[in-house]
Scaffold this motif. Structure first.
Motif, short mmCIF file in Angstrom:
data_model
loop_
_atom_site.label_atom_id
_atom_site.label_comp_id
_atom_site.label_asym_id
_atom_site.label_seq_id
_atom_site.Cartn_x
_atom_site.Cartn_y
_atom_site.Cartn_z
N VAL A 200 -2.86 -1.37 -0.59
CA VAL A 200 -3.27 -0.37 -1.12
C VAL A 200 -4.43 -0.47 -1.92
CG1 VAL A 200 -2.69 1.31 -2.90
CG2 VAL A 200 -1.05 0.59 -0.94
N CYS A 201 -4.92 -1.51 -2.45
CA CYS A 201 -6.04 -1.80 -3.44
C CYS A 201 -7.25 -1.88 -2.41
CB CYS A 201 -5.88 -3.07 -4.22
SG CYS A 201 -4.73 -2.90 -5.57
N ARG A 202 -6.94 -2.53 -1.10
CA ARG A 202 -8.29 -2.50 -0.20
C ARG A 202 -8.46 -0.96 0.13
NH1 ARG A 202 -5.59 -7.25 1.94
NH2 ARG A 202 -4.49 -5.92 3.35
N GLU A 203 -7.41 -0.27 0.40
CA GLU A 203 -7.73 0.96 0.77
C GLU A 203 -8.45 1.84 -0.26
OE1 GLU A 203 -4.02 2.98 1.79
OE2 GLU A 203 -3.71 1.58 3.20
N LEU A 204 -8.16 1.62 -1.57
CA LEU A 204 -8.64 2.28 -2.78
C LEU A 204 -10.09 1.58 -3.24
CD1 LEU A 204 -5.47 3.09 -4.54
CD2 LEU A 204 -6.56 4.46 -3.12
#
Length: 331
Positions: A200-204
């Motif tokens: 999720v951090c990669r996506e954000l």
């Protein structure tokens, strides 16, 4: 030194290896920081709660005065403490940290924890009740974040981020933020690899920093001494047979293998040490690479939530806070 690009108002280069300073006593912190700087570290991680910002400030001042480098060469992270996680306290505590560190600005300021305790204003520590429980204080993380954003606009911090927040808490901040979180700092090591959180951090576009990347071998003694709290079956990741076997193959230490495993996944690491030789070893991880097969073997050590060391239950009663970030295991 390899860096990760993070987002502040402007793009920043955050060194992928930093010196962690949790549990470092003030008298040993100054020497550790100077040893780290001499060995090529340019990223120092601390927090108001660590009670060593003064010592770090003294070390940085000495380094500057010796002509070894300048402020722009360094990346300094500190954190808003758990007894000040309120909008009205952000600027006050950041300015105290800056004064202790003898700096004009911080590169990265993090909300240390999503929950908050009542502050004892006499000594700036959490209020603890007679029964040993911490006095909980309701807090509004979105309101706190809005004031964190103001610190970036005022030039007191170049970037802001979160620490120990869960996915729901991160999304709540992200969805309302004008200045998005640049970094999430969480417990992350071979036994707790946080794969969903990292995805999720990669996506954000949120960079991830791993604290306790070596499993924090001295933490249980600290828990017992300071909080009368002990983790049963405390893990020894450094001594795991697979880690030792891979280390022998590469003629490296177990610590270097564990750090390399994270670095190869673009995870920032902040191993803590006060030992000059260990400090040197921990940054000497850029001249070799783990094979895909060895990476896969280390990936399989993941225990998920069962690998978590820092559930913060040493703060007696914290699990009753509405912003406590972890689901409690039902025995």
């Amino acid at each position: 030194m390899e860096c990760i690009t993070i987002s502040g108002i402007n793009k920043l280069q955050m060194p992928i290896v930093g010196l962690g300073t949790w549990r470092a006593k003030p008298e040993e912190t100054e020497n550790a920081v100077l040893a780290a700087l001499e060995n090529g570290y340019r990223h120092i991680d601390t927090a108001f709660n660590y009670n060593n910002e003064d010592a770090i400030g003294t070390a940085l001042k000495k380094w500057f005065e010796m002509g070894k480098g300048k402020r722009d060469d360094l990346f300094i992270t500190t954190k808003l403490p758990n007894m000040a996680n309120r909008a009205k306290d952000v600027e006050r505590f950041l300015k105290m940290s800056l004064q202790r560190l003898q700096l004009d600005y911080i590169d990265l300021y993090l909300i240390h924890m999503p929950f908050s305790f009542v502050c004892n204003e006499d000594n700036l520590t959490p209020v603890i009740k007679p029964d040993g429980t911490f006095e909980l204080d309701n807090n509004d993380n979105i309101a706190t974040w809005k004031v964190m954003e103001q610190q970036v606009k005022a030039g007191l911090s170049k970037a802001i981020g979160l620490s120990n927040f869960n996915l729901e808490q991160i999304r709540n901040i992200y969805n309302t933020a004008e200045i998005k979180p640049a970094v999430l700092q969480v417990e992350l090591h071979a036994y707790l690899q946080q794969k969903e959180l990292r995805s999720v951090c990669r996506e954000l576009n949120i960079a991830v920093t791993a604290y306790a990347p070596l499993g924090s071998p001295g933490a249980n003694t600290h828990f017992t001494t300071k909080y009368n709290y002990s983790v049963s079956d405390f893990p020894d990741i450094l001594g795991h047979p697979l880690v030792k076997e891979i280390a022998k193959h590469y003629n490296r230490t177990s610590g270097q293998i564990l750090l390399r495993h994270l670095i190869q996944q673009d995870i920032i690491v902040i191993p803590k040490s006060s030992n000059p030789e260990r400090i040197k070893e921990n940054i000497n991880v850029f001249d070799f690479q783990l094979t895909p097969d060895d990476m896969d073997k280390l990936n399989k050590l993941d225990k998920g939530e069962n690998g978590r060391i820092f559930d913060f239950l040493f703060f007696k009663g914290v699990e009753k806070h509405p912003e406590y970030p972890f689901a409690l295991k039902i025995q």
